[in-house]
Design an enzyme around this catalytic site. Structure first.
Site, mmCIF file in Angstrom:
data_model
loop_
_atom_site.group_PDB
_atom_site.id
_atom_site.type_symbol
_atom_site.label_atom_id
_atom_site.label_comp_id
_atom_site.label_asym_id
_atom_site.label_seq_id
_atom_site.Cartn_x
_atom_site.Cartn_y
_atom_site.Cartn_z
ATOM 1 N N GLY A 167 0.818 -1.210 0.000
ATOM 2 C CA GLY A 167 0.000 0.000 0.000
ATOM 3 C C GLY A 167 0.845 1.249 0.000
ATOM 4 N N CYS A 212 -9.163 12.714 1.076
ATOM 5 C CA CYS A 212 -10.234 13.537 1.642
ATOM 6 C C CYS A 212 -10.542 14.760 0.780
ATOM 7 C CB CYS A 212 -9.864 13.975 3.058
ATOM 8 S SG CYS A 212 -9.633 12.599 4.203
ATOM 9 N N VAL A 254 -1.067 -7.531 -4.426
ATOM 10 C CA VAL A 254 -0.765 -8.653 -3.545
ATOM 11 C C VAL A 254 -2.003 -9.539 -3.405
ATOM 12 C CG1 VAL A 254 -0.147 -9.323 -1.185
ATOM 13 C CG2 VAL A 254 1.027 -7.410 -2.300
#
Length: 443
Positions: free
Chosen positions: A7, A42, A80
């Site tokens: 990530g 955001c 993954v």
């Protein structure tokens, strides 16, 4: 030391930076399923109304900077699919070439975030049905918006309300469908009526207590089907929540929703494997439980702690108190701590103080009311939660109260705080002091 991070966004890259700064011998590999690193999710809704001109403006550091400046082996399009925790090996496929890959690790950080939930309902694969979690998703939405006059938003939580506002500010007609009886249902019902009224005032069609059961159309979506009927539209944005991206991680202790349970050091239940951010649990200092409140602030903090511990330090994540804020047209909606429902789940005896207070001195121009709901534990008098809806000054009061919550202050102790005062900013007794001033115990 071989470190693998799954990530490449907030938690993952916060950790990666701490590792390369503090452990020069570490070799850091980051495996990112997409192609964009380290961006401000955001801010995505504000691309719709142009306050953020381009989605790419939200990128803090691109992948090349991580590679060339910091020496991080940052991969893109590396998905993954499995983790072998016995052999300490990560397996997956290259999204483009479909070639398999494997990486051996000494330490592994899972920072895969969360994905928007897309209910499996009739015709959910039609074109024109969107979620807004990634930059590519936003760019795809922005390509279609110029040809659209009417948008339906499904979900009345944080993202749903932000999207409704920005789409409406773009000049489009908007319908908001909410399966429950209240918008922003995380708030207690005494405050949600204000949000409904703000939506109606700004020309939003609001449908409450309607379950979305399917979509109508051939190639593109033409209508939304609910339990109450069929509603025509040109485009749909789904904002019904998120789910942690942990399906590939088998054998780990998880919360009911799939989030990986971590301790103070961000360690999972399996040795040498850490987790942080929206795929991990978040210890709640108020209810003293592992919770799940996915926010960018928490992801960055947890990533930093995980990175420092992987680098050889002994750092602890001290937890959250559940603080958030939202702008919805002219309203600011803030909360911290527990709401009534969460307190009930703990069987906690709480008292609720509901007041309308001024944001600034009552005699100063442009004074505005704020609706405040404060929860206090009945016997200990400890603070439990605060919710505020108003036009100005909500952020200040929520942050002060969050700090008080973090430090386990009591209701009456709020009166001892030394807060900034001048008529343009506050009354002489600040808004969060007025409840204990009026209702506090006098020894």
């Amino acid at each position: 030391m071989k470190v693998v991070i799954i990530g490449g966004d907030a938690a993952g890259m916060s950790a990666a930076m701490e590792i390369v700064r503090n452990n020069k011998s570490a070799h850091v590999v980051v495996l990112e399923k997409g192609e964009v690193y380290s961006y401000g999710q955001c801010g995505l809704p504000y691309v719709i109304n142009g306050k953020v001109p381009h989605a790419e403006d939200l990128i803090a550091r691109d992948v090349e900077e991580f590679r060339s400046k910091y020496g991080i082996d940052a991969r893109i399009f590396h998905e993954v699919t499995a983790v072998d925790t016995k052999l300490q090996k990560v397996c997956g496929i290259d999204v483009n070439s479909k070639e398999p890959f494997e990486f051996i690790y000494d330490k592994l950080l899972i920072a895969t975030g969360a994905s928007p939930t897309m209910p499996k309902i009739e015709n959910a694969n039609l074109k024109g049905i969107h979620t807004v979690k990634t930059i590519p998703q936003m760019n795809e939405l922005m390509e279609q918006l110029p040809n659209v006059k009417h948008v339906t938003v499904i979900g009345g939580g944080y993202i749903g309300l932000e999207v409704v506002e920005t789409v409406r500010e773009r000049g489009l007609d908007v319908r908001l469908i909410q399966r429950g009886s209240n918008l922003m249902s995380i708030l207690d019902t005494q405050l949600t009526e204000l949000i409904y009224e703000e939506a109606i005032k700004n020309g939003v069609e609001v449908l409450l207590n309607e379950d979305t059961i399917g979509y109508v159309g051939t190639e593109f979506v033409e209508a939304v089907r609910t339990n109450s009927g069929v509603h025509t539209t040109d485009l749909v944005i789904v904002a019904t929540g998120v789910r942690p991206n942990t399906q590939f991680a088998q054998g780990f202790a998880k919360l009911e929703n799939g989030a990986l349970i971590v301790n103070e050091q961000m360690e999972t239940s399996i040795p040498n494997v850490y987790a942080a951010g929206d795929c991990a649990s978040h210890f709640n200092r108020v209810n003293q439980k592992d919770d799940y409140l996915p926010l960018g602030t928490t992801a960055n903090k947890q990533g930093r702690i995980a990175g420092l511990n992987i680098a050889g330090f002994n750092q602890k994540f001290r937890g959250i108190v559940g603080t958030s804020i939202l702008k919805f047209f002219d309203l600011h909606i803030g909360m911290t701590g527990l709401n009534n429902e969460a307190a009930d789940r703990l069987n906690a005896l709480v008292e609720a103080y509901v007041m309308e207070v001024n944001d600034i001195a009552s005699y100063y121009p442009n004074v505005q009311p704020m609706k405040l709901r404060m929860l206090v534990e009945q016997h200990s008098r400890k603070l439990v939660g605060l919710q505020i809806v108003g036009k100005h000054g909500v952020d200040k009061r929520i942050d002060v109260f969050a700090t008080a919550l973090y430090n386990e202050m009591t209701f009456e102790e709020l009166l001892n705080l030394d807060l900034a005062y001048a008529p343009p900013f506050s009354g002489v007794w600040d808004a969060i002091m007025q409840a204990p001033k009026r209702y506090g115990k006098k020894e």
